[in-house]
Scaffold this active site. Structure first.
Site, PDB file in Angstrom:
ATOM      1  N   ARG A  47       0.876  -1.182   0.000  1.00  0.00           N
ATOM      2  CA  ARG A  47       0.000   0.000   0.000  1.00  0.00           C
ATOM      3  C   ARG A  47       0.902   1.217   0.000  1.00  0.00           C
ATOM      4  O   ARG A  47       1.704   1.414   0.909  1.00  0.00           O
ATOM      5  CB  ARG A  47      -0.911   0.016   1.233  1.00  0.00           C
ATOM      6  CG  ARG A  47      -1.635   1.327   1.419  1.00  0.00           C
ATOM      7  CD  ARG A  47      -2.719   1.269   2.455  1.00  0.00           C
ATOM      8  NE  ARG A  47      -3.839   0.493   1.976  1.00  0.00           N
ATOM      9  CZ  ARG A  47      -5.078   0.548   2.504  1.00  0.00           C
ATOM     10  NH1 ARG A  47      -5.335   1.365   3.507  1.00  0.00           N
ATOM     11  NH2 ARG A  47      -6.051  -0.193   2.016  1.00  0.00           N
ATOM     12  N   HIS A 102      -7.413   0.436  -6.512  1.00  0.00           N
ATOM     13  CA  HIS A 102      -7.620  -0.421  -5.331  1.00  0.00           C
ATOM     14  C   HIS A 102      -8.285  -1.716  -5.829  1.00  0.00           C
ATOM     15  O   HIS A 102      -9.448  -1.998  -5.547  1.00  0.00           O
ATOM     16  CB  HIS A 102      -8.508   0.320  -4.329  1.00  0.00           C
ATOM     17  CG  HIS A 102      -8.416  -0.210  -2.927  1.00  0.00           C
ATOM     18  ND1 HIS A 102      -7.653  -1.304  -2.581  1.00  0.00           N
ATOM     19  CD2 HIS A 102      -9.003   0.217  -1.771  1.00  0.00           C
ATOM     20  CE1 HIS A 102      -7.773  -1.522  -1.281  1.00  0.00           C
ATOM     21  NE2 HIS A 102      -8.572  -0.622  -0.767  1.00  0.00           N
ATOM     22  N   GLN A 153     -10.051  -4.319  -3.477  1.00  0.00           N
ATOM     23  CA  GLN A 153     -11.342  -3.807  -3.006  1.00  0.00           C
ATOM     24  C   GLN A 153     -12.430  -4.076  -4.054  1.00  0.00           C
ATOM     25  O   GLN A 153     -13.534  -4.530  -3.735  1.00  0.00           O
ATOM     26  CB  GLN A 153     -11.224  -2.302  -2.740  1.00  0.00           C
ATOM     27  CG  GLN A 153     -12.503  -1.644  -2.281  1.00  0.00           C
ATOM     28  CD  GLN A 153     -12.929  -2.077  -0.884  1.00  0.00           C
ATOM     29  OE1 GLN A 153     -12.159  -1.959   0.048  1.00  0.00           O
ATOM     30  NE2 GLN A 153     -14.139  -2.600  -0.749  1.00  0.00           N
ATOM     31  N   ASP A 202     -17.251   6.567  -1.114  1.00  0.00           N
ATOM     32  CA  ASP A 202     -15.978   6.463  -0.386  1.00  0.00           C
ATOM     33  C   ASP A 202     -15.734   7.834   0.243  1.00  0.00           C
ATOM     34  O   ASP A 202     -16.406   8.812  -0.114  1.00  0.00           O
ATOM     35  CB  ASP A 202     -14.868   6.092  -1.389  1.00  0.00           C
ATOM     36  CG  ASP A 202     -13.524   5.837  -0.721  1.00  0.00           C
ATOM     37  OD1 ASP A 202     -13.478   5.714   0.520  1.00  0.00           O
ATOM     38  OD2 ASP A 202     -12.510   5.764  -1.456  1.00  0.00           O
ATOM     39  N   CYS A 244     -16.535   1.357   0.945  1.00  0.00           N
ATOM     40  CA  CYS A 244     -15.346   0.515   1.204  1.00  0.00           C
ATOM     41  C   CYS A 244     -14.810   0.693   2.616  1.00  0.00           C
ATOM     42  O   CYS A 244     -14.016  -0.121   3.069  1.00  0.00           O
ATOM     43  CB  CYS A 244     -14.278   0.781   0.158  1.00  0.00           C
ATOM     44  SG  CYS A 244     -13.841   2.514   0.023  1.00  0.00           S
ATOM     45  N   ARG A 246     -13.672  -8.908   1.719  1.00  0.00           N
ATOM     46  CA  ARG A 246     -12.247  -8.663   1.469  1.00  0.00           C
ATOM     47  C   ARG A 246     -11.446  -9.938   1.805  1.00  0.00           C
ATOM     48  O   ARG A 246     -10.513 -10.302   1.108  1.00  0.00           O
ATOM     49  CB  ARG A 246     -11.733  -7.504   2.346  1.00  0.00           C
ATOM     50  CG  ARG A 246     -12.398  -6.152   2.140  1.00  0.00           C
ATOM     51  CD  ARG A 246     -12.102  -5.557   0.788  1.00  0.00           C
ATOM     52  NE  ARG A 246     -10.704  -5.551   0.443  1.00  0.00           N
ATOM     53  CZ  ARG A 246      -9.825  -4.613   0.802  1.00  0.00           C
ATOM     54  NH1 ARG A 246     -10.219  -3.568   1.480  1.00  0.00           N
ATOM     55  NH2 ARG A 246      -8.552  -4.682   0.426  1.00  0.00           N
TER      56      ARG A 246
HETATM   57  N1   CP Z   1     -11.257  -0.290   2.351  1.00  0.00           N
HETATM   58  C1   CP Z   1      -9.988  -0.313   2.799  1.00  0.00           C
HETATM   59  O1   CP Z   1      -9.024  -0.419   2.027  1.00  0.00           O
HETATM   60  O2   CP Z   1      -9.893  -0.238   4.155  1.00  0.00           O
HETATM   61  P1   CP Z   1      -8.535  -0.068   4.959  1.00  0.00           P
HETATM   62  O3   CP Z   1      -7.973   1.300   4.628  1.00  0.00           O
HETATM   63  O4   CP Z   1      -8.920  -0.185   6.410  1.00  0.00           O
HETATM   64  O5   CP Z   1      -7.591  -1.152   4.525  1.00  0.00           O
END
Ligand code: CP
Length: 307
Positions: A106, A133, A136, A227, A267, A295
């Site tokens: 990430r 992403h 997701q 989001d 998300c 997820r």
């Molecule tokens: N939706 C998502 O990626 O959540 P986090 O940032 O908690 O990983």
């Protein structure tokens, strides 16, 4: 019993690293993992997690996924490893490839993720970049599939900033032939190259729509998705974005303009009363916590195909 197939691409950096058949295969596997109808033993394989930003769902679902698959994870915190000191990605990637069997990253710039993938000899997974992403999006489409049991005639409307989550929904939607509408204020449209790539994939060229009118975008929609307006790292723009996104909140009134069977996705994490109201998150049309659970199941499916 269903078995994981090897993917054509070694990495999962973008939704476009999968073919349509591979997306369906991962969703099928994920359903089987969820229903405990499949068991895979990764025989102590190791997933390295490099997270330059905070995470709850992505990090924990990867950790639990590896644990359930008989593997393990190493948390490579940039502040306690040499990554935070600025060790070149090409060195880190080559060294980690000698220890780990797969690496989930990430980070901010998508080009950093691509640099890891270029030098890593082991699969690299996008755990979120500024551009995409894709993990997701797989969980999102699994949640949609569970509700409607088919993607035919599904209309997915994303209301918010046309950034990473929207980009991956567009690409995965194009692979699955789902109508995707993005409602965002002017200046917050999805990446132009993502739109171009999606339009090249869609067989029906009218299935991707971008508008700045949320009411028009939700009319007849089966899925309403949002989001946060200000992503991690955008704290300085929060005030401006709150102003720019006024009118783009998913509330009871907006939901009332969608199809009667519409479900609501987010998300997470969410800012209640900004992009979505508490009433809608907690309401009967919300599938937000099923989406979060999914997820885990899609990541088990993805890891079992990559390893
Ligand atoms: N939706 C998502 O990626 O959540 P986090 O940032 O908690 O990983």
């Amino acid at each position: 019993m269903l078995k994981p197939n090897k993917l054509a691409n070694n990495n999962f950096l973008s939704s476009l690293d999968l073919s349509t058949d591979e997306v369906f295969h991962i969703l099928d596997l994920a359903i089987n993992f969820k229903n405990k109808k499949i068991s895979v033993d990764l025989n102590n394989k190791v997933l390295g997690l490099i997270f330059d930003k905070s995470s709850t769902r992505t990090r924990v679902s990867f950790q639990v996924a590896m644990s359930r698959l008989g593997g393990t994870t190493i948390d490579l915190n940039p502040t306690t490893s040499q990554i935070g000191r600025g060790e070149p990605i090409k060195d880190t990637a080559r060294v980690l490839s000698r220890y780990c069997d797969v690496i989930a990253i990430r980070t901010f710039e998508h080009s950093n993720l691509e640099e890891y993938a270029k030098w890593s000899t082991k699969p690299v997974i996008n755990a979120l970049t500024d551009l995409e992403h894709p993990c997701q999006a797989l969980a999102d489409f699994l949640t949609i599939y569970e509700e409607f049991l088919d993607f035919k005639d599904v209309v997915l409307t994303f209301i918010g900033d046309g950034n990473n989550v929207a980009n991956s929904l567009i690409l995965c939607g194009a692979l699955l032939g789902v109508e995707v509408r993005i409602a965002c204020p002017k200046g917050y449209e999805p990446d132009a190259l993502i739109i171009k790539r999606a339009n090249e994939i869609y067989k029906d060229k009218n299935l991707l729509k971008i508008t700045d009118d949320p009411y028009k975008a939700v009319s007849g929609a089966n899925v309403l998705y949002t989001d946060v307006w200000s992503s991690m790292g955008e704290e300085n723009f929060k005030e401006k974005k709150d102003k720019d996104f006024k009118g783009f909140t998913i509330d009871k009134e907006l939901l009332g303009n969608a199809s009667k069977n519409a479900i609501v996705l987010h998300c997470l994490p969410a800012y209640r009363s900004k992009e979505i109201t508490d009433e809608v998150i907690e309401g009967e049309r919300s599938r937000i916590f099923d989406q979060a659970e999914n997820r885990l199941h899609v990541q088990q499916a993805l890891l079992s195909c990559l390893l």
